[in-house]
Scaffold this motif. Structure first.
Motif, PDB file in Angstrom:
ATOM      1  N   TRP A   9     -23.482  -4.179 114.384  1.00  0.00           N
ATOM      2  CA  TRP A   9     -24.913  -3.994 114.153  1.00  0.00           C
ATOM      3  C   TRP A   9     -25.259  -2.511 114.029  1.00  0.00           C
ATOM      4  CZ3 TRP A   9     -28.891  -5.783 112.044  1.00  0.00           C
ATOM      5  CH2 TRP A   9     -30.173  -5.302 112.348  1.00  0.00           C
ATOM      6  N   VAL A  10     -24.628  -1.662 114.841  1.00  0.00           N
ATOM      7  CA  VAL A  10     -24.855  -0.220 114.730  1.00  0.00           C
ATOM      8  C   VAL A  10     -24.401   0.276 113.361  1.00  0.00           C
ATOM      9  CG1 VAL A  10     -24.225   2.048 115.636  1.00  0.00           C
ATOM     10  CG2 VAL A  10     -24.697   0.175 117.215  1.00  0.00           C
ATOM     11  N   SER A  11     -23.254  -0.212 112.898  1.00  0.00           N
ATOM     12  CA  SER A  11     -22.762   0.174 111.572  1.00  0.00           C
ATOM     13  C   SER A  11     -23.733  -0.261 110.478  1.00  0.00           C
ATOM     14  CB  SER A  11     -21.388  -0.458 111.313  1.00  0.00           C
ATOM     15  OG  SER A  11     -20.414   0.075 112.192  1.00  0.00           O
ATOM     16  N   VAL A  12     -24.279  -1.468 110.629  1.00  0.00           N
ATOM     17  CA  VAL A  12     -25.264  -1.967 109.654  1.00  0.00           C
ATOM     18  C   VAL A  12     -26.520  -1.102 109.672  1.00  0.00           C
ATOM     19  CG1 VAL A  12     -26.792  -3.897 109.077  1.00  0.00           C
ATOM     20  CG2 VAL A  12     -24.407  -4.338 109.663  1.00  0.00           C
ATOM     21  N   LEU A  17     -30.133   2.610 107.039  1.00  0.00           N
ATOM     22  CA  LEU A  17     -30.954   3.815 107.150  1.00  0.00           C
ATOM     23  C   LEU A  17     -30.484   4.908 106.191  1.00  0.00           C
ATOM     24  CD1 LEU A  17     -31.487   3.976 111.023  1.00  0.00           C
ATOM     25  CD2 LEU A  17     -33.221   3.502 109.281  1.00  0.00           C
ATOM     26  N   THR A  18     -29.183   5.012 106.005  1.00  0.00           N
ATOM     27  CA  THR A  18     -28.656   5.985 105.045  1.00  0.00           C
ATOM     28  C   THR A  18     -29.148   5.667 103.638  1.00  0.00           C
ATOM     29  OG1 THR A  18     -26.668   6.386 106.378  1.00  0.00           O
ATOM     30  CG2 THR A  18     -26.574   6.994 104.050  1.00  0.00           C
ATOM     31  N   LEU A  19     -29.128   4.392 103.269  1.00  0.00           N
ATOM     32  CA  LEU A  19     -29.638   3.996 101.957  1.00  0.00           C
ATOM     33  C   LEU A  19     -31.127   4.288 101.828  1.00  0.00           C
ATOM     34  CD1 LEU A  19     -28.019   0.588 100.923  1.00  0.00           C
ATOM     35  CD2 LEU A  19     -27.624   2.845  99.953  1.00  0.00           C
ATOM     36  N   ILE A  20     -31.887   3.937 102.851  1.00  0.00           N
ATOM     37  CA  ILE A  20     -33.346   4.106 102.812  1.00  0.00           C
ATOM     38  C   ILE A  20     -33.731   5.563 102.596  1.00  0.00           C
ATOM     39  CG2 ILE A  20     -35.435   4.022 104.248  1.00  0.00           C
ATOM     40  CD1 ILE A  20     -34.295   1.416 105.468  1.00  0.00           C
ATOM     41  N   PHE A  21     -33.010   6.490 103.253  1.00  0.00           N
ATOM     42  CA  PHE A  21     -33.345   7.909 103.144  1.00  0.00           C
ATOM     43  C   PHE A  21     -32.668   8.598 101.951  1.00  0.00           C
ATOM     44  CE2 PHE A  21     -34.061   7.311 107.823  1.00  0.00           C
ATOM     45  CZ  PHE A  21     -35.428   7.542 107.791  1.00  0.00           C
ATOM     46  N   SER A  22     -31.448   8.192 101.622  1.00  0.00           N
ATOM     47  CA  SER A  22     -30.700   8.914 100.588  1.00  0.00           C
ATOM     48  C   SER A  22     -31.172   8.598  99.176  1.00  0.00           C
ATOM     49  CB  SER A  22     -29.207   8.607 100.700  1.00  0.00           C
ATOM     50  OG  SER A  22     -28.940   7.238 100.470  1.00  0.00           O
ATOM     51  N   ILE A  23     -31.596   7.368  98.914  1.00  0.00           N
ATOM     52  CA  ILE A  23     -31.999   7.001  97.552  1.00  0.00           C
ATOM     53  C   ILE A  23     -33.209   7.806  97.081  1.00  0.00           C
ATOM     54  CG2 ILE A  23     -32.952   5.121  96.149  1.00  0.00           C
ATOM     55  CD1 ILE A  23     -30.964   3.253  97.509  1.00  0.00           C
ATOM     56  N   PRO A  24     -34.309   7.876  97.858  1.00  0.00           N
ATOM     57  CA  PRO A  24     -35.424   8.727  97.402  1.00  0.00           C
ATOM     58  C   PRO A  24     -35.108  10.220  97.468  1.00  0.00           C
ATOM     59  CG  PRO A  24     -35.914   7.768  99.550  1.00  0.00           C
ATOM     60  CD  PRO A  24     -34.671   7.105  99.060  1.00  0.00           C
ATOM     61  N   LEU A  25     -34.303  10.645  98.448  1.00  0.00           N
ATOM     62  CA  LEU A  25     -33.935  12.063  98.537  1.00  0.00           C
ATOM     63  C   LEU A  25     -33.136  12.478  97.311  1.00  0.00           C
ATOM     64  CD1 LEU A  25     -33.940  14.655 100.240  1.00  0.00           C
ATOM     65  CD2 LEU A  25     -31.880  13.812 101.391  1.00  0.00           C
ATOM     66  N   ALA A  26     -32.333  11.561  96.791  1.00  0.00           N
ATOM     67  CA  ALA A  26     -31.547  11.842  95.597  1.00  0.00           C
ATOM     68  C   ALA A  26     -32.434  12.092  94.380  1.00  0.00           C
ATOM     69  CB  ALA A  26     -30.594  10.680  95.315  1.00  0.00           C
ATOM     70  N   VAL A  87     -27.965  13.022 103.524  1.00  0.00           N
ATOM     71  CA  VAL A  87     -27.859  14.177 102.627  1.00  0.00           C
ATOM     72  C   VAL A  87     -26.602  14.069 101.771  1.00  0.00           C
ATOM     73  CG1 VAL A  87     -27.579  16.683 102.523  1.00  0.00           C
ATOM     74  CG2 VAL A  87     -29.211  15.682 104.128  1.00  0.00           C
ATOM     75  N   ASN A  88     -25.496  13.662 102.396  1.00  0.00           N
ATOM     76  CA  ASN A  88     -24.240  13.540 101.661  1.00  0.00           C
ATOM     77  C   ASN A  88     -24.364  12.528 100.524  1.00  0.00           C
ATOM     78  OD1 ASN A  88     -21.465  11.933 101.375  1.00  0.00           O
ATOM     79  ND2 ASN A  88     -20.990  14.031 101.966  1.00  0.00           N
ATOM     80  N   TYR A  89     -24.884  11.367 100.827  1.00  0.00           N
ATOM     81  CA  TYR A  89     -24.976  10.332  99.793  1.00  0.00           C
ATOM     82  C   TYR A  89     -26.077  10.626  98.786  1.00  0.00           C
ATOM     83  CZ  TYR A  89     -21.231   7.326 101.137  1.00  0.00           C
ATOM     84  OH  TYR A  89     -19.963   6.840 101.342  1.00  0.00           O
ATOM     85  N   ILE A 144     -20.513   0.623  98.327  1.00  0.00           N
ATOM     86  CA  ILE A 144     -19.335   0.035  98.962  1.00  0.00           C
ATOM     87  C   ILE A 144     -18.602   1.093  99.789  1.00  0.00           C
ATOM     88  CG2 ILE A 144     -17.015  -0.865  98.478  1.00  0.00           C
ATOM     89  CD1 ILE A 144     -18.276  -2.428  96.149  1.00  0.00           C
ATOM     90  N   THR A 145     -18.489   2.292  99.256  1.00  0.00           N
ATOM     91  CA  THR A 145     -17.862   3.379  99.999  1.00  0.00           C
ATOM     92  C   THR A 145     -18.661   3.715 101.259  1.00  0.00           C
ATOM     93  OG1 THR A 145     -16.978   4.319  97.953  1.00  0.00           O
ATOM     94  CG2 THR A 145     -17.065   5.782  99.861  1.00  0.00           C
ATOM     95  N   LEU A 146     -19.982   3.636 101.149  1.00  0.00           N
ATOM     96  CA  LEU A 146     -20.845   3.917 102.300  1.00  0.00           C
ATOM     97  C   LEU A 146     -20.560   2.972 103.458  1.00  0.00           C
ATOM     98  CD1 LEU A 146     -23.218   5.188 103.791  1.00  0.00           C
ATOM     99  CD2 LEU A 146     -24.766   3.783 102.418  1.00  0.00           C
ATOM    100  N   VAL A 147     -20.323   1.698 103.154  1.00  0.00           N
ATOM    101  CA  VAL A 147     -20.009   0.736 104.217  1.00  0.00           C
ATOM    102  C   VAL A 147     -18.821   1.228 105.034  1.00  0.00           C
ATOM    103  CG1 VAL A 147     -19.201  -1.608 104.719  1.00  0.00           C
ATOM    104  CG2 VAL A 147     -20.949  -1.247 102.967  1.00  0.00           C
ATOM    105  N   LYS A 148     -17.782   1.694 104.340  1.00  0.00           N
ATOM    106  CA  LYS A 148     -16.579   2.164 105.041  1.00  0.00           C
ATOM    107  C   LYS A 148     -16.799   3.511 105.718  1.00  0.00           C
ATOM    108  CE  LYS A 148     -14.382   1.591 101.169  1.00  0.00           C
ATOM    109  NZ  LYS A 148     -13.339   1.596 100.115  1.00  0.00           N
ATOM    110  N   ASP A 149     -17.616   4.357 105.100  1.00  0.00           N
ATOM    111  CA  ASP A 149     -17.856   5.692 105.661  1.00  0.00           C
ATOM    112  C   ASP A 149     -18.665   5.664 106.949  1.00  0.00           C
ATOM    113  OD1 ASP A 149     -16.357   7.038 103.844  1.00  0.00           O
ATOM    114  OD2 ASP A 149     -18.036   7.846 102.677  1.00  0.00           O
ATOM    115  N   THR A 150     -19.319   4.545 107.242  1.00  0.00           N
ATOM    116  CA  THR A 150     -20.030   4.456 108.530  1.00  0.00           C
ATOM    117  C   THR A 150     -19.064   4.641 109.689  1.00  0.00           C
ATOM    118  OG1 THR A 150     -19.801   2.026 108.553  1.00  0.00           O
ATOM    119  CG2 THR A 150     -21.833   2.935 107.619  1.00  0.00           C
TER     120      THR A 150
END
Length: 207
Positions: A9-12, A17-26, A87-89, A144-150
């Motif tokens: 659940w922490v990984s999820v 949250l990474t998706l939510i913040f990185s997509i508009p930041l991009a 920021v990375n993504y 898909i890479t993000l899932v593993k990078d968690t």
């Protein structure tokens, strides 16, 4: 098993949250990278090169430890993980966006102008839909890479799936928890792949 589910659940949470913040930041990074204002364009180009050219693990360590060394305060481990990964993504997504925009033929913009569309209307109704369709495969690969990078956030002590699996493996002297964690990552990536395949199928109907 409960601890593994809690770690999952922490990984999820980190993933979402990474998706939510990185997509508009991009979007901001992409706009700066494509700006006609030369200093902003070059600054964005250097920043994206810096982020994409250094390991995510190093960025996690820097975000967590450097504020404490320089300014006397530190981010929470979980917050530091979200900031660094977002920021990375965002940097990678920004380059995908840029590639998508640059792949749209100039003739599309000229055709929209002939049809009476304003620049903003052409952007929203002509350009953006084509960009979304073109970038979906690359975005799917990055997600898909993000899932593993968690799993990398374990380097700063965030108790996510891999951290729990390694602790369990050391406790019972068995590699079984690591294989169970691998199965969980596989399931999560299976879900992500299914979602993106459905989106791409829907978008394929639009020419």
């Amino acid at each position: 098993m409960l601890s593994m589910l809690a770690g999952t659940w922490v990984s999820v949470e980190i993933f979402l949250l990474t998706l939510i913040f990185s997509i508009p930041l991009a979007v901001f990074f992409c706009a700066a990278r494509m700006s006609k204002f030369y200093p902003l364009k070059k600054a964005a180009q250097f920043f994206l090169l810096l982020i994409r050219g250094t390991p995510l693990m190093l960025q996690l360590i820097c975000v967590y430890f450097i504020p404490g060394l320089l300014f006397g305060f530190s981010f929470d481990r979980f917050a530091a993980a979200i900031i660094a990964m977002s920021v990375n993504y965002a940097a990678y997504f920004a380059e995908i966006y840029r590639g998508g925009f640059e792949s749209v033929p100039q003739g599309q913009k000229e055709a929209a102008k002939i049809l009476g569309y304003s620049k903003s209307q052409a952007f929203v109704f002509i350009i953006v839909p084509q960009v979304i369709k073109r970038i979906m495969p690359a975005m799917g690969n990055e997600v898909i890479t993000l899932v593993k990078d968690t799993a990398l956030v374990t380097v700063i002590g965030v108790v996510e799936l891999l951290h729990v699996a390694k602790s369990a493996s050391n406790r019972v002297f068995s590699t079984v928890p690591l294989f169970v964690a691998g199965a969980f990552y596989f399931i999560m990536n299976g879900i992500v792949t299914f979602i993106f395949s459905r989106i791409e199928k829907k978008l394929s109907y639009y020419k």
